[in-house]
Design a protein around this motif. Sequence first.
Motif, mmCIF file in Angstrom:
data_model
loop_
_atom_site.group_PDB
_atom_site.id
_atom_site.type_symbol
_atom_site.label_atom_id
_atom_site.label_comp_id
_atom_site.label_asym_id
_atom_site.label_seq_id
_atom_site.Cartn_x
_atom_site.Cartn_y
_atom_site.Cartn_z
ATOM 1 N N GLN A 215 0.835 -1.202 0.000
ATOM 2 C CA GLN A 215 0.000 0.000 0.000
ATOM 3 C C GLN A 215 0.867 1.248 0.000
ATOM 4 O O GLN A 215 0.592 2.208 -0.729
ATOM 5 C CB GLN A 215 -0.928 0.010 1.212
ATOM 6 N N GLN B 277 1.131 4.135 -2.992
ATOM 7 C CA GLN B 277 0.917 5.548 -2.732
ATOM 8 C C GLN B 277 2.084 6.385 -3.229
ATOM 9 O O GLN B 277 1.907 7.442 -3.829
ATOM 10 C CB GLN B 277 0.716 5.786 -1.233
ATOM 11 N N GLN C 19 2.232 8.940 -7.004
ATOM 12 C CA GLN C 19 2.121 10.370 -6.673
ATOM 13 C C GLN C 19 2.317 11.212 -7.895
ATOM 14 O O GLN C 19 3.070 10.998 -8.756
ATOM 15 C CB GLN C 19 3.149 10.774 -5.616
#
Length: 81
Positions: free
Chosen positions: A73, A77, A81
């Motif tokens: 996870q 992320q 970005q």
Amino acid sequence: MAKIGVEQSLTDVQQELQAKGYDVVPLKQEQDAAGCDCCVITGQDQNMMGIQDAVTQGSVINAHGLTAQEICQQIEQRVNQ
């Protein structure tokens, strides 16, 4: 897909990332991190001598206390970005 460097002892993380389609590179030496979008380390030997030589421009994730899913996870992320 992103290139992720993973310390060799983190086999569960390597398998999880490969299942998600990431290009996983085992981190055997510091030079292996060059060109990686993100690196996952155990944190056991993190900055033992107080020297901080950056080998990669990518994010570094300390896997200590995290599950393979939590690490994935965090990678998703940071890479997205």
